[in-house]
Design a protein around this motif. Structure first.
Motif, mmCIF file in Angstrom:
data_model
loop_
_atom_site.group_PDB
_atom_site.id
_atom_site.type_symbol
_atom_site.label_atom_id
_atom_site.label_comp_id
_atom_site.label_asym_id
_atom_site.label_seq_id
_atom_site.Cartn_x
_atom_site.Cartn_y
_atom_site.Cartn_z
ATOM 1 N N UNK A 107 15.524 21.350 10.937
ATOM 2 C CA UNK A 107 14.110 20.995 11.135
ATOM 3 C C UNK A 107 13.216 21.903 10.285
ATOM 4 N N UNK A 108 13.465 23.181 10.336
ATOM 5 C CA UNK A 108 12.665 24.124 9.552
ATOM 6 C C UNK A 108 12.841 23.836 8.056
ATOM 7 N N UNK A 109 14.065 23.519 7.654
ATOM 8 C CA UNK A 109 14.358 23.185 6.255
ATOM 9 C C UNK A 109 13.571 21.940 5.832
ATOM 10 N N UNK A 110 13.569 20.918 6.692
ATOM 11 C CA UNK A 110 12.836 19.679 6.378
ATOM 12 C C UNK A 110 11.333 19.943 6.299
ATOM 13 N N UNK A 111 10.832 20.773 7.207
ATOM 14 C CA UNK A 111 9.405 21.136 7.149
ATOM 15 C C UNK A 111 9.091 21.828 5.829
ATOM 16 N N UNK A 112 9.995 22.700 5.419
ATOM 17 C CA UNK A 112 9.807 23.425 4.160
ATOM 18 C C UNK A 112 9.749 22.472 2.973
ATOM 19 N N UNK A 113 10.663 21.507 2.946
ATOM 20 C CA UNK A 113 10.681 20.523 1.841
ATOM 21 C C UNK A 113 9.385 19.726 1.852
ATOM 22 N N UNK A 114 8.961 19.316 3.040
ATOM 23 C CA UNK A 114 7.731 18.525 3.161
ATOM 24 C C UNK A 114 6.523 19.313 2.649
ATOM 25 N N UNK A 115 6.423 20.577 3.062
ATOM 26 C CA UNK A 115 5.289 21.395 2.632
ATOM 27 C C UNK A 115 5.335 21.627 1.117
ATOM 28 N N UNK B 103 6.742 19.701 -1.196
ATOM 29 C CA UNK B 103 6.390 18.450 -1.894
ATOM 30 C C UNK B 103 4.890 18.190 -1.798
ATOM 31 N N UNK B 104 4.306 18.473 -0.640
ATOM 32 C CA UNK B 104 2.862 18.267 -0.460
ATOM 33 C C UNK B 104 2.080 19.172 -1.405
ATOM 34 N N UNK B 105 2.518 20.410 -1.509
ATOM 35 C CA UNK B 105 1.852 21.355 -2.402
ATOM 36 C C UNK B 105 1.931 20.889 -3.853
ATOM 37 N N UNK B 106 3.109 20.439 -4.264
ATOM 38 C CA UNK B 106 3.294 19.978 -5.649
ATOM 39 C C UNK B 106 2.405 18.767 -5.932
ATOM 40 N N UNK B 107 2.318 17.872 -4.953
ATOM 41 C CA UNK B 107 1.489 16.668 -5.139
ATOM 42 C C UNK B 107 0.024 17.050 -5.258
ATOM 43 N N UNK B 108 -0.407 17.977 -4.393
ATOM 44 C CA UNK B 108 -1.811 18.406 -4.451
ATOM 45 C C UNK B 108 -2.107 19.097 -5.783
ATOM 46 N N UNK B 109 -1.163 19.896 -6.242
ATOM 47 C CA UNK B 109 -1.355 20.580 -7.538
ATOM 48 C C UNK B 109 -1.469 19.581 -8.680
ATOM 49 N N UNK B 110 -0.686 18.515 -8.619
ATOM 50 C CA UNK B 110 -0.721 17.535 -9.712
ATOM 51 C C UNK B 110 -2.017 16.720 -9.683
ATOM 52 N N UNK B 111 -2.600 16.537 -8.483
ATOM 53 C CA UNK B 111 -3.831 15.747 -8.371
ATOM 54 C C UNK B 111 -5.058 16.613 -8.702
ATOM 55 N N UNK B 112 -5.071 17.792 -8.147
ATOM 56 C CA UNK B 112 -6.250 18.663 -8.354
ATOM 57 C C UNK B 112 -5.932 19.719 -9.399
#
Lengths: 251, 115
Positions: free
Chosen positions: B96-104, B106-115
């Motif tokens: 669960x912690x590993x999946x949360x880490x992947x999600x966070x 990926x979210x960070x990378x997506x935000x970086x690519x948009x902004x």
């Protein structure tokens, strides 16, 4: 040697079918280290309240008869020690079933759901297989090991709010685990019929993975996971059936 | 002699934490639906000129985002229990912690690519 250090207070929710009345009766039972809830009820019945009604048989967690809700959780009373529970201990009949009397409930509806899983193998479909012995390797046996442990105690049905809300349109946890058990059995020859039954309107689809069934299961059958796997198998089955019908129509 | 029917009460979800988390998970889907339908209605009314600027999109997005966050966190918690192989409770928490880490991540990378 039994030592009586103190007593334990047990509150039992009772139902009198003749008067159609509910009551909560409180009893004091001498506490011992290895006192189970079932032992306490037997003590109460033998010494104080002979009319107390409940099911029990093996006393060792194998028959599944003594299911009840103890301190809010569906458990087998013979496997639940009073020393592990918060006092006073409350004992109620299993949820989601009609109460017959006191702690005895009518589980006929859930038993009918088990029949829906077609819980048997049949050799008659492929008679050629009857010419030699039907071997099951240790690996094949291991595949059905977990789901074979089900003792039909119905604690999972008692814990399932989906079944509690709509008993007509959900086959339930134990039936799902049972269907998975027979689907995984290498002796099985009626998988298609079983999947037709499980993917019907009153099949597995209403499960929304609350997961409480797997938590309360005394044999760690994990019916929640079994149902999710059945859903995946069900989708593939429906697609396969649709393609098969199309082929037949074309032919 | 009559059997006593036991109906599921309105507050069955308060019986234990797992039931409560389940209801919160289901209601988070409703929050996402409110965001989607609310934005449709707002866009429609806006296109007719019936509303000028309003804070409705902000609040709808807040509701939708909160629902999406709750939905993701609660479903990621359930995912280790659905794997085709057995895991101990400790192993499930690690996954669960590993999946949360992947999600966070990926979210960070997506935000970086948009902004």
């Amino acid at each position: 040697m039994v030592t009586h250090h103190k007593s334990v207070t047990i509150q039992i929710k009772r139902y009198n079918p003749e008067e159609e009345k509910n009551s909560v009766d409180t009893f004091e039972v001498p506490m011992t280290h290895d006192l189970t809830v079932l032992d306490a009820l037997n003590h109460i019945k033998n010494s104080e309240e002979g009319s107390l009604t409940y099911r029990w048989a093996c006393r060792m967690g194998i028959c599944g008869s003594c299911g009840a809700v103890v301190n809010g959780k569906p458990v087998l009373m013979c496997s639940t020690f009073c020393r592990d529970l918060k006092h006073p201990i409350t004992v109620e009949p299993m949820r989601n079933f009609p109460v017959v009397k006191d702690l005895v409930v009518d589980i006929d509806n859930a038993m009918d759901k088990l029949r829906q899983a077609l819980p048997y193998t049949t050799m008659m479909k492929n008679k050629a297989k009857l010419d030699h012995e039907l071997i099951q390797s240790p690996k094949q046996r291991e595949k059905i090991e977990q789901s074979s442990q089900c003792i039909k105690c119905m604690l999972c049905y008692s814990a399932c709010p989906v079944y509690g809300m709509d008993q007509d349109h959900f086959v339930g946890p134990a039936a799902g685990a049972l269907a998975k058990r027979y689907n995984d059995d290498n002796h099985d020859q009626i998988k298609e019929e079983r999947m037709d039954s499980m993917t019907a309107k009153n099949g597995v689809w209403n499960c929304s993975f609350v997961g409480e069934c797997s938590v309360v299961c005394p044999k760690k059958v994990d019916p929640a996971l079994a149902i999710q796997k059945l859903k995946v198998m069900g989708v593939l089955h429906i697609i396969k059936s649709a393609l098969t019908i199309r082929k037949k129509k074309k032919a | 002699m009559k059997f006593q029917e036991q109906k599921l009460g309105h507050f069955w979800w308060k019986q234990n934490l797992r039931y409560t988390i389940y209801i919160v998970r289901e209601l988070s889907g409703v929050m996402i639906a409110i965001f989607i339908f609310g934005m449709f209605i707002h866009s429609f009314l806006n296109s007719l000129g019936w509303i000028a600027s309003s804070e409705a999109p902000f609040w709808l997005a807040t509701i939708g985002m909160t629902g999406a966050l709750i939905h993701t966190i609660t479903w990621l918690y359930v995912m280790p229990q659905l794997l085709p192989f057995k895991l101990t409770p400790v192993q499930q928490k690690i996954v669960y912690v590993f999946l949360l880490g992947i999600w966070l991540a990926l979210s960070y990378l997506m935000l970086r690519s948009v902004y």
